[in-house]
Each structure stands twice: as structure tokens, then as C-alpha cells.
Design a protein around this motif. Structure first.
Motif, mmCIF file in Angstrom:
data_model
loop_
_atom_site.group_PDB
_atom_site.id
_atom_site.type_symbol
_atom_site.label_atom_id
_atom_site.label_comp_id
_atom_site.label_asym_id
_atom_site.label_seq_id
_atom_site.Cartn_x
_atom_site.Cartn_y
_atom_site.Cartn_z
ATOM 1 N N ALA A 12 0.825 -1.215 0.000
ATOM 2 C CA ALA A 12 0.000 0.000 0.000
ATOM 3 C C ALA A 12 0.858 1.265 0.000
ATOM 4 O O ALA A 12 0.564 2.233 -0.711
ATOM 5 C CB ALA A 12 -0.943 -0.003 1.202
ATOM 6 N N GLU A 13 1.930 1.268 0.778
ATOM 7 C CA GLU A 13 2.802 2.443 0.841
ATOM 8 C C GLU A 13 3.488 2.692 -0.500
ATOM 9 O O GLU A 13 3.570 3.831 -0.969
ATOM 10 C CB GLU A 13 3.851 2.239 1.939
ATOM 11 N N SER A 14 3.958 1.629 -1.138
ATOM 12 C CA SER A 14 4.612 1.766 -2.439
ATOM 13 C C SER A 14 3.624 2.211 -3.512
ATOM 14 O O SER A 14 3.967 2.997 -4.392
ATOM 15 C CB SER A 14 5.255 0.441 -2.853
ATOM 16 N N ALA A 15 2.396 1.697 -3.458
ATOM 17 C CA ALA A 15 1.379 2.105 -4.430
ATOM 18 C C ALA A 15 1.075 3.589 -4.292
ATOM 19 O O ALA A 15 0.923 4.301 -5.293
ATOM 20 C CB ALA A 15 0.109 1.271 -4.249
ATOM 21 N N ALA A 16 0.992 4.080 -3.053
ATOM 22 C CA ALA A 16 0.742 5.508 -2.825
ATOM 23 C C ALA A 16 1.912 6.347 -3.332
ATOM 24 O O ALA A 16 1.713 7.390 -3.972
ATOM 25 C CB ALA A 16 0.493 5.771 -1.340
ATOM 26 N N ALA A 17 3.140 5.897 -3.084
ATOM 27 C CA ALA A 17 4.322 6.622 -3.568
ATOM 28 C C ALA A 17 4.347 6.617 -5.095
ATOM 29 O O ALA A 17 4.684 7.628 -5.721
ATOM 30 C CB ALA A 17 5.586 6.000 -2.998
ATOM 31 N N ALA A 18 3.974 5.497 -5.702
ATOM 32 C CA ALA A 18 3.939 5.410 -7.163
ATOM 33 C C ALA A 18 2.903 6.371 -7.734
ATOM 34 O O ALA A 18 3.138 7.017 -8.757
ATOM 35 C CB ALA A 18 3.638 3.975 -7.599
ATOM 36 N N ALA A 62 2.055 3.745 -13.235
ATOM 37 C CA ALA A 62 0.594 3.655 -13.334
ATOM 38 C C ALA A 62 0.102 2.287 -12.849
ATOM 39 O O ALA A 62 -0.877 2.197 -12.108
ATOM 40 C CB ALA A 62 0.135 3.925 -14.766
ATOM 41 N N HIS A 63 0.785 1.236 -13.262
ATOM 42 C CA HIS A 63 0.384 -0.102 -12.812
ATOM 43 C C HIS A 63 0.614 -0.267 -11.315
ATOM 44 O O HIS A 63 -0.237 -0.795 -10.600
ATOM 45 C CB HIS A 63 1.151 -1.177 -13.580
ATOM 46 N N MET A 64 1.764 0.199 -10.840
ATOM 47 C CA MET A 64 2.061 0.075 -9.416
ATOM 48 C C MET A 64 1.091 0.897 -8.577
ATOM 49 O O MET A 64 0.655 0.446 -7.510
ATOM 50 C CB MET A 64 3.499 0.499 -9.133
ATOM 51 N N ALA A 65 0.718 2.085 -9.062
ATOM 52 C CA ALA A 65 -0.240 2.921 -8.335
ATOM 53 C C ALA A 65 -1.580 2.215 -8.204
ATOM 54 O O ALA A 65 -2.296 2.407 -7.220
ATOM 55 C CB ALA A 65 -0.408 4.273 -9.040
ATOM 56 N N GLY A 66 -1.915 1.380 -9.179
ATOM 57 C CA GLY A 66 -3.146 0.600 -9.127
ATOM 58 C C GLY A 66 -3.012 -0.664 -8.299
ATOM 59 O O GLY A 66 -3.945 -1.469 -8.213
ATOM 60 N N GLY A 67 -1.836 -0.860 -7.702
ATOM 61 C CA GLY A 67 -1.621 -2.039 -6.865
ATOM 62 C C GLY A 67 -1.247 -3.283 -7.632
ATOM 63 O O GLY A 67 -1.234 -4.383 -7.071
ATOM 64 N N HIS A 68 -0.936 -3.146 -8.913
ATOM 65 C CA HIS A 68 -0.623 -4.306 -9.755
ATOM 66 C C HIS A 68 0.881 -4.559 -9.797
ATOM 67 O O HIS A 68 1.676 -3.630 -9.815
ATOM 68 C CB HIS A 68 -1.125 -4.088 -11.186
ATOM 69 N N GLY A 69 1.246 -5.817 -9.865
ATOM 70 C CA GLY A 69 2.642 -6.188 -10.016
ATOM 71 C C GLY A 69 3.127 -5.845 -11.413
ATOM 72 O O GLY A 69 2.347 -5.817 -12.371
ATOM 73 N N VAL A 70 4.420 -5.571 -11.537
ATOM 74 C CA VAL A 70 5.006 -5.165 -12.809
ATOM 75 C C VAL A 70 6.278 -5.964 -13.053
ATOM 76 O O VAL A 70 7.084 -6.155 -12.146
ATOM 77 C CB VAL A 70 5.353 -3.654 -12.790
#
Length: 147
Positions: A12-18, A62-70
Motif C-alpha cells: 500500500a505504501e509503495s502504491a501511494a508513492a507510485a 501507473a500499474h504500481m499505483a493501481g496495486g498491480h505487479g510489474v
């Protein structure tokens, strides 16, 4: 370097930072339509990147912000059938069927199949376009009261 690394799945923290970084990167791309991009690092250093790398970074964020793995896969990489199946999110036997049907190009190395990442992505784009067209036809049929 391994051609295919496992996906980076954000917490969640990484997605918010992304998401925050994505806004800044997209703003930069809008205001700097051409040329190289300069990225400022925390220690006041600077990094000059090709625009294409910054555009790719934008898509990753964009993918990471959506919580998706890349995952990043070089276009020239050759994938095992398991890696290719994983990237398409299908079973390995289903992928083998696509290969045998000629839907995706591959080559044999001994008894093993190797799938060029570029041909896998071409198939994915064709398949996505077919799905969109089918969805549009379904919507049109429903709007016309035909279903």
C-alpha cells in the motif's frame, strides 16, 4: 542478467508513492514533449534519461499505483513456455495450444520451445483488440435490443 524477473508487487505504501510520482512524471512529460529528461535524485545529483525510458517509467508507475505487479521483459528476450504462460496469465497447456495453432511465433531449441517476447506481446495486442471489438458488438446488440 535474467531476461525475466518476477513481478514487483507494491504494498500500500509503495502504491501511494507510485501514484504521487506518476502525477509528477506525467506533468513533466506534458511540459517537456521532446528530448532527454533530467531526473533529480535525493542527494541533489541528476540523472539524464531518454524520453522513452521516462515514458516507460510512467507506465510502470501507473500499474504500481493501481496495486498491480510489474515485470520488465526486453523485447528480444526468449521466454520458456512457463514464463510466457505466466505473462499471459494462462496455463502452460493453453499456451502450447496457441503455439501449435500458429497464434504465437516460437522456435525449438532441442525439444524445448522458446517464445520471443515480441511475438508474445503482438499476440496479446491482437487478443486485446479482439476482446474490445467483441465487447463493443455485445454492447451495440444490447443497445439495439437484439439480445
Amino acid at each position: 542478467m535474467n531476461a525475466v524477473l518476477g513481478p514487483v508487487v507494491p504494498d500500500a505504501e509503495s502504491a501511494a508513492a507510485a501514484a504521487e510520482a506518476l502525477e509528477r512524471v506525467q506533468a513533466y512529460l506534458r511540459t517537456h514533449p521532446d528530448g532527454l529528461a533530467t531526473v533529480r535524485l535525493d542527494d541533489d545529483g541528476q540523472l539524464v534519461l531518454p524520453r522513452a525510458a521516462v515514458e516507460l517509467l510512467s507506465r510502470v508507475l501507473a500499474h504500481m499505483a493501481g496495486g498491480h505487479g510489474v515485470s520488465v521483459v526486453p523485447a528480444h528476450a526468449e521466454l520458456t513456455t512457463q514464463q510466457a504462460a505466466d505473462l499471459l496469465n494462462v496455463s502452460r497447456p493453453y499456451l502450447i495450444g496457441l503455439l501449435d495453432a500458429g497464434e504465437i511465433a516460437y522456435r525449438k531449441v532441442g525439444t524445448h520451445r522458446r517464445v520471443p517476447a515480441g511475438s508474445l506481446l503482438e499476440y496479446k495486442h491482437r487478443d486485446d483488440a479482439r476482446r474490445r471489438a467483441a465487447a463493443e458488438l455485445t454492447t451495440l446488440a444490447q443497445d439495439m435490443g437484439l439480445s
